[in-house]
Structures are given as structure tokens and as C-alpha cells.
Design an enzyme around this catalytic site. Sequence first.
Site, mmCIF file in Angstrom:
data_model
loop_
_atom_site.group_PDB
_atom_site.id
_atom_site.type_symbol
_atom_site.label_atom_id
_atom_site.label_comp_id
_atom_site.label_asym_id
_atom_site.label_seq_id
_atom_site.Cartn_x
_atom_site.Cartn_y
_atom_site.Cartn_z
ATOM 1 N N HIS A 12 52.129 86.544 85.609
ATOM 2 C CA HIS A 12 51.615 85.625 84.365
ATOM 3 C C HIS A 12 52.744 86.205 83.511
ATOM 4 O O HIS A 12 53.644 86.911 83.535
ATOM 5 C CB HIS A 12 50.265 86.107 83.899
ATOM 6 C CG HIS A 12 50.083 87.607 83.827
ATOM 7 N ND1 HIS A 12 50.236 88.083 82.291
ATOM 8 C CD2 HIS A 12 49.674 88.741 84.367
ATOM 9 C CE1 HIS A 12 50.114 89.633 82.353
ATOM 10 N NE2 HIS A 12 49.612 89.635 83.618
ATOM 11 N N LYS A 37 50.289 77.938 78.171
ATOM 12 C CA LYS A 37 49.978 79.330 77.882
ATOM 13 C C LYS A 37 50.126 80.213 79.089
ATOM 14 O O LYS A 37 49.390 80.132 80.155
ATOM 15 C CB LYS A 37 48.328 79.283 77.388
ATOM 16 C CG LYS A 37 48.109 80.674 76.858
ATOM 17 C CD LYS A 37 48.248 80.701 75.440
ATOM 18 C CE LYS A 37 47.502 81.942 74.773
ATOM 19 N NZ LYS A 37 48.191 82.515 73.375
ATOM 20 N N HIS A 130 59.243 97.883 83.791
ATOM 21 C CA HIS A 130 58.469 98.342 82.411
ATOM 22 C C HIS A 130 59.145 99.526 81.758
ATOM 23 O O HIS A 130 59.239 99.510 80.560
ATOM 24 C CB HIS A 130 57.017 98.355 82.847
ATOM 25 C CG HIS A 130 56.310 97.159 83.116
ATOM 26 N ND1 HIS A 130 56.210 96.361 82.064
ATOM 27 C CD2 HIS A 130 55.144 97.021 83.884
ATOM 28 C CE1 HIS A 130 55.433 95.301 82.568
ATOM 29 N NE2 HIS A 130 54.965 95.723 83.548
ATOM 30 N N ASP A 149 49.730 99.645 83.692
ATOM 31 C CA ASP A 149 49.522 97.911 83.838
ATOM 32 C C ASP A 149 48.174 97.812 84.742
ATOM 33 O O ASP A 149 47.420 98.802 85.089
ATOM 34 C CB ASP A 149 50.702 97.744 84.678
ATOM 35 C CG ASP A 149 51.475 96.246 84.389
ATOM 36 O OD1 ASP A 149 50.429 95.674 83.888
ATOM 37 O OD2 ASP A 149 52.229 95.706 85.080
ATOM 38 N N GLY A 180 44.312 98.750 83.861
ATOM 39 C CA GLY A 180 44.625 97.324 83.301
ATOM 40 C C GLY A 180 43.357 96.526 84.221
ATOM 41 O O GLY A 180 43.012 95.546 83.682
ATOM 42 N N ALA A 419 53.288 87.134 66.423
ATOM 43 C CA ALA A 419 54.229 86.210 65.495
ATOM 44 C C ALA A 419 54.656 87.261 64.560
ATOM 45 O O ALA A 419 53.793 88.054 63.837
ATOM 46 C CB ALA A 419 53.351 85.161 64.869
ATOM 47 N N ARG A 500 46.386 95.596 61.694
ATOM 48 C CA ARG A 500 47.487 95.854 62.547
ATOM 49 C C ARG A 500 48.835 95.402 61.808
ATOM 50 O O ARG A 500 49.227 94.330 62.107
ATOM 51 C CB ARG A 500 47.005 94.866 64.003
ATOM 52 C CG ARG A 500 48.043 94.966 65.204
ATOM 53 C CD ARG A 500 47.572 94.096 66.170
ATOM 54 N NE ARG A 500 48.069 92.724 65.537
ATOM 55 C CZ ARG A 500 47.351 91.700 66.221
ATOM 56 N NH1 ARG A 500 46.713 91.672 67.156
ATOM 57 N NH2 ARG A 500 47.693 90.502 65.759
#
Lengths: 573, 241
Positions: A12, A37, A130, A149, A180, A419, A500
Site C-alpha cells: 500500500h 487513495k 524503514h 510495522d 501493526g 499536510a 498534533r
Amino acid sequence: MSAVLGISAYYHDSAAALIVDGEVIAAVQEERLSRRKNDPGMPQRAAEACLRQAGLEAQDLDRIVFYENPFGRLERVVLSSLRAFPRSWRHFPAALQSQIGSKIWVLDGIAGALGVPRGKITTVGHHESHAASAFFPSPFEEAAILTVDGMGEDESTAIWHGADTDLRCLASIPYPHSIGLLYAAITAFLGFEVNEGEYKVMGLAAFGKPSFQNEFRTLLQLQADGAFELNTQYFAFHTDINIAFSPRLERLLGPPRRRGKAWDLTGDETDQRYADIAASLQWITEEALLGLAREARRRTGSPNLCLAGGVALNCVANARLLRESGFSRIFVQPAAGDAGGALGAAMLGAIELDRERPARMTSAALGVPICNDAARALCGSLGLHWRYPGDILDEAADLVLRGKIGAFVRGRFEWGPRALGQRSIIASPADPGMRDRINQVVKKREPFRPFAPAVLSDRASDWFAEHDNDMTPFMTTTARVVERQAGDIGAVRHVDGTARVQTVTAQASSDFCGLLERMERNGAPPIVLNTSLNGAGEPIIGDEADALGFFMSHPVDFMVLGDILLEKGANPS
Amino acid sequence: MAALRARLVNPIVWRVPGHAARKLFSFSLAEHGSMLDLASAAHLAPDPERRALYLRHMLDEQRHARMFAMRSADLRLRDGRQSLGFPVADNEDLFERLGELRFLAFVHRGEKRGRQQFEAYRDWFQGRGDRKSASLFTAIIRDETRHEQYTHDLLVELAGSPARARAEIRAASLWEKWRIWRRLGRVIAEQAYFLAMSVIYLISGPFFRLAVRPRAAGWINHGAAPDAAHVPPPSREWSAA
């Protein structure tokens, strides 16, 4: 020196990242360009966009590095399926079809798609990618690294040590014991999409109490040395390709929540129970991560920690790690999930060729820029009215202060799922009602979803505590809102009193920094509500066409698009 | 033809319990797939006027995908099932693969076929007094009619003449048949593969099960950090268990 392309794909969030002469030139997730997405496909558009950014052709690349070993993964899929015989009778053919049908041919696929010789393409391990993506862009000379993960080829979790250009795996925990996968299964249990709804669970957790601790101790047994054991009887990811949990989990936690049902956390006891389950999941996740981090500290003795893997996107847990794990500094780069593997793979390739560590990451604006000319031409063809204000940032700040909701589209889009001021919806952080307005009307999402504040870095301490760290520039942790200032920022303070927070500097994003400076100049706190510029179920906006599409189809009041300003009053909605 | 087929299968499609929601979700997926292709067209078309046309069309498809998905979710939740979620279609890259002219011809055919089918479905729901579903199709038919018209006009303009446009539509029709044939082949191959793998699994599984040991939990050690000798031993106080 060298040009190295890293690629992650076929699970993904596929992505490509390009390093030329030790500098990260571009890093792009495919979904931003394909508009699908979490696009898992071959990131051809992303690779081409990276090359365009550098002015290179695919033939100019010295090396292409894929972020995992496809045959290692195939081996794990076969063996884990056979271990679960005969319960895996549905899983085995479907999983093998996916592996043999496409995934093991990925290196040939990359060669074909980019028109490069197969010999230029190499692989590195999933967790190694990673780890590289976490450590090499970090500000640390040496650090402990945790990769946590869902799964890799054969591991779910690993402790590494990084020093300069050296990366060494110290220990790992094998699949299927995976935090995960636990998080993914409970995400599905709570009626959210796996690989998409995990951060919704994190937001939901703040509304609940961890009253299912005993049940979660049954699901994930934590050990004194930081290792853990997943009780696989409660899960089905290794026996069924479509279902994440087994009927036994339903007997333990009660009936799962139906996907698509509207949430009501104000009076519905059932939904409150699901919030408690989310809170319990968050609790055990944090406990497990704390154990892992302390073991990493014990094994390395380092004061610095880097985190990567999908679980590292849990910003609430990251904040707790910084407080309680014993590490002085923690770094989590913005694309800590599988997309980030492309960056790590590229860095490993570049280091092997150059023997030098690439430059540290100071900005996440590594994507494709807005083309001002194309934006104006497209506005003209769409019949949209736009103008050039003298100081566009000042006008935007003024509109925000007047309670308007805007879209802020400037420069190159961000690397990762957050963002960070290049493709953002912005609004005043003061009014708590703004949160409901944006959730319900603009983003059409669950009412419990929080919004993040973006604040000038050198002014952050007036509103936030525990913000001065290496993660806040990339929004990968949370900070406590200073209680006496909570009234200033009611729209961005989560129910648990945290936010956050993103701290903004001119170096990371000069435009976004300029906007915040103008907010302050106009007498307001230098803070905006900042949320991703996308509609429900859509990827974040990529180019000017996506941005104008968003403007036309969503009730935002204005849009800063490159050097032009569009307002809804002058345009049809 | 599409309309006739839709009218013939209407009673079966919409009456089977649970099938209506799945059918509506399949429309949602189709609209989402179309939206992805039009998003590509809006990015890649060389002329801003055409980019604008594709962008508007893309927004319509996006809205249709959402409308179908929401109606499907309504029906499923009403029946006590969970929603099928947001549609995520596969990306076929048709604009890049077919070129703009053939792509337009293909889209035009799809819009025409969609309008005819949806008219049949609208009539069916109207006849049964389901105003909510009928109005869903009515709203979408309006857009499909507009799309059918503009794609035809643009096709004629880009092709240079109505005759060349018709030739493109015929070529697109042939390509579609080839695609159906390949899809059919893929479905058959998938089934055969599933069967073959299941047989292999049943034959070899018991032996492997005996040979392959279950995975033990805990750390697999790979080595030590270069200068980790000074670090303290593990403390028991971390354990939450």
C-alpha cells in the site's frame, strides 16, 4: 557521485524517491498523481515526476533500489500459510496468486516501466528500508532505530543501530507477532478501513477509557525484555485474505462495529464502548512501544531514537515515548509508513555508491510544484475569477481572521500523509465550532476527528508545552496545550488537551511561515488550523487541476493557488 | 441493446435480497474508475479548454461514485449489514494507453450505454414507488446525457469530421470487445489457478505442517551495537503484562 531512485510498491502507499549527488531531489507518493487513495501499484507516475524534478531521464540513473526482497516475502507467505493448515485454505491460493501473479516480478516490472536494464535494479530488506528512512534523514550522528510495522519479509519489528553511514540490525521479532497487525485488526473491528482508518482509531481513543486492558493483555502479551507475543487465535490475517479477526475476538470484545454507521459519542453507550476499545488498543500499543524503546536504549546506549514503520505514525504514542522511554531526542520522518521505504531504499543505494550520508531532512516539500501559468490558464477555461493580490499571504491571513475557510496550495506538495502547509485547508483555530463545520461540511468525516494547529516555531511555547523536539516540524507527535491559552485555540485542542502541533520555520516552508507571521502582524496568534486538502476518501491534492477541482466541489471560501487568489463570492460553488 | 438488457434483467437484479446494494456499489466503482481516467485526462491534455472539460466531467464522476456508494450503504445498513465503504477502482490509464481521440470515443460509448441503462433502472424504481432510488438515477442521467453530448462534439472536432469520429467509435467498440475477451480469460485463468493451488495446498499442506515448526515469539538476535558493552541490563519495571 550518483543518481539513485528508490521505489516502494505492491502493498500500500507506493512511492518513489530520488537522490542525486547525496541530496534528496524529490520524494512522491503515487496516490497524489494517480488520484487513487493508498495506491499500491507500480509508482510509474511518481518515478517520472521525480526524474522530471531533477531534469533526468531514467537512463541517467545509476541504480534503482526496491524497498523489499520479493522472494523473502513470498517465502514468508508460503510458510505462514502452511503453518496455519488447514485453516488457511482460502488464504493460500489468494495470497500466492497475488505474489506469483505480480509481486515477485516487480523488478522486471520496474525495468519495463522505466525502460532501464534489469541489472541496474537491486533490492534491500523491508525493515532495512524503514530503518534507513528513519535514521539517515535524521539530525543524529548516531541513534537507536526502531522499525515497527505490520510485517516485512519475515519480521514485524526490529531494533537497529545507526552511526554515520552504517546501519546494523541488532534484533527482530518475527511475523505474525506484530503490533501493526493488532492495530489493523482492531481498526477493522471498529468499522474502519485497514491501512486507512488507523489514525481515526487514534483520534477516537481520546474519547474513551482503557477499560479493556485485561482483554488486550490476552491479545498481546508483553515481555520484560520488550518483546511481545500476539495471540493469533484471535486473528485471521494469516488464514483469510479478507478478514482480519476471528470469531474468538468477537467473543472477547463483543460484536464488531458496522462500517458506515454514523458515530454518536454524546449519548450512545455502544459507541462509547467502541471508544473504550480504541483507548485500550492505544494503551497496549504505547506500552508495547515503550518496552521496545527501552530495550533499544539498553542495547545501544544511545540517547537518540529514530522510528519508522506504520506504527511510527502514531503521534500520540511518539509523544509518550519522548516523555517516558529515556531517550533525549526522537525523530520520525513524515512518511514513516511503507511509502517511506522508497526514501530509505534510495538512501541505502546512494550510500553504497557514494560512501557518504545524504543530507538531513529539513523540509517535507519534496513533491511536484504548482505551475502558475497552467493554473491561470485552467482558471480561465473553467470560467473562474481570480486575482493577483499585492500581498497574497496577507490577504489569506485576513480572510482566515474573518472566519473564512481557505485552501492553501503553494510550492511542492508534501512527502507523507500530513499536510504541512503546501496542500492544506486553513482556518482560524479559535472557534471550537470551526472543527464541526470543517468535519461536517468540508471534509464530511467523523465528528470526533481532531484538527492540527500550525504555529510559528519560535512562538510555539506560548501555546504548547513539550513541543520543542525533532518531530513537531513534521507533525509526527503531539504536544500539550497550555491551559491558560486553551481559549485561543479551541478548534485545534483535542478532547484530551493535546494537539498534533506542527512548528513552522521559514526553512521548512517560507510561504506557510509568511502566512503565520502575517496572522501575528494582524493581531492574532501566529497559529492556523491546518488539515489536509482532500475530500472524504480522496488523496491529498497534487497539482493545479486537482486543486481547482477541490475548490469547485467543496465549500471552502477561498483558495491561494500559487500566486493567485480565488474567492467563492466571485465564483459559483 | 444496453437498455433492453437492463430492462430484461431488472426484475432479477433488484429483487434478489442484498443484490441491489452490491449492484449500486458496482456502479460506484465504475464511476470511480471513470473518475480516475478523467483525472488523468485533466492532468495530461495539452489544451486548457479540454483540461477544463475533463476536470468538470471528473468532478461529476466523483460525485456519482459518492452518490451510488452512499445509497448502497443506506440499503446495507438498513438490512443490518455493514457498508462497503468508499469505492477504490483499479487505474486503467486509458488516456495514456488509448490516446486522446480513442479515449474520447471510449468515454462517449460508455456514457451512452450508462445513460440507457440508468433510464431503464429509473423507470423500474419509479414503477415500484422507490422515489429515492429513482431520483438518484434521474440526477445522474442528466449528467450522463451532457457527457454523452460533449464527448461526441469534442470527438468530431478533434477527429476532423463526423465520419472519422464514427470510425474512432467503431475502433473503440472493437477495443472494448477485446478487453472483455481478455477479462474473461483472466477470470477463467484465476479460477483455474485457484483450483490448482487448492489441490497443491491440500496435497502438500499436511506434510509441510509436520515439517514446519510454529514461530516462537521473542527476539531473534542478530548482533550487538558496536559499543554497547556499557549499557545496563534489562529492568523488570517496564513490563505491562
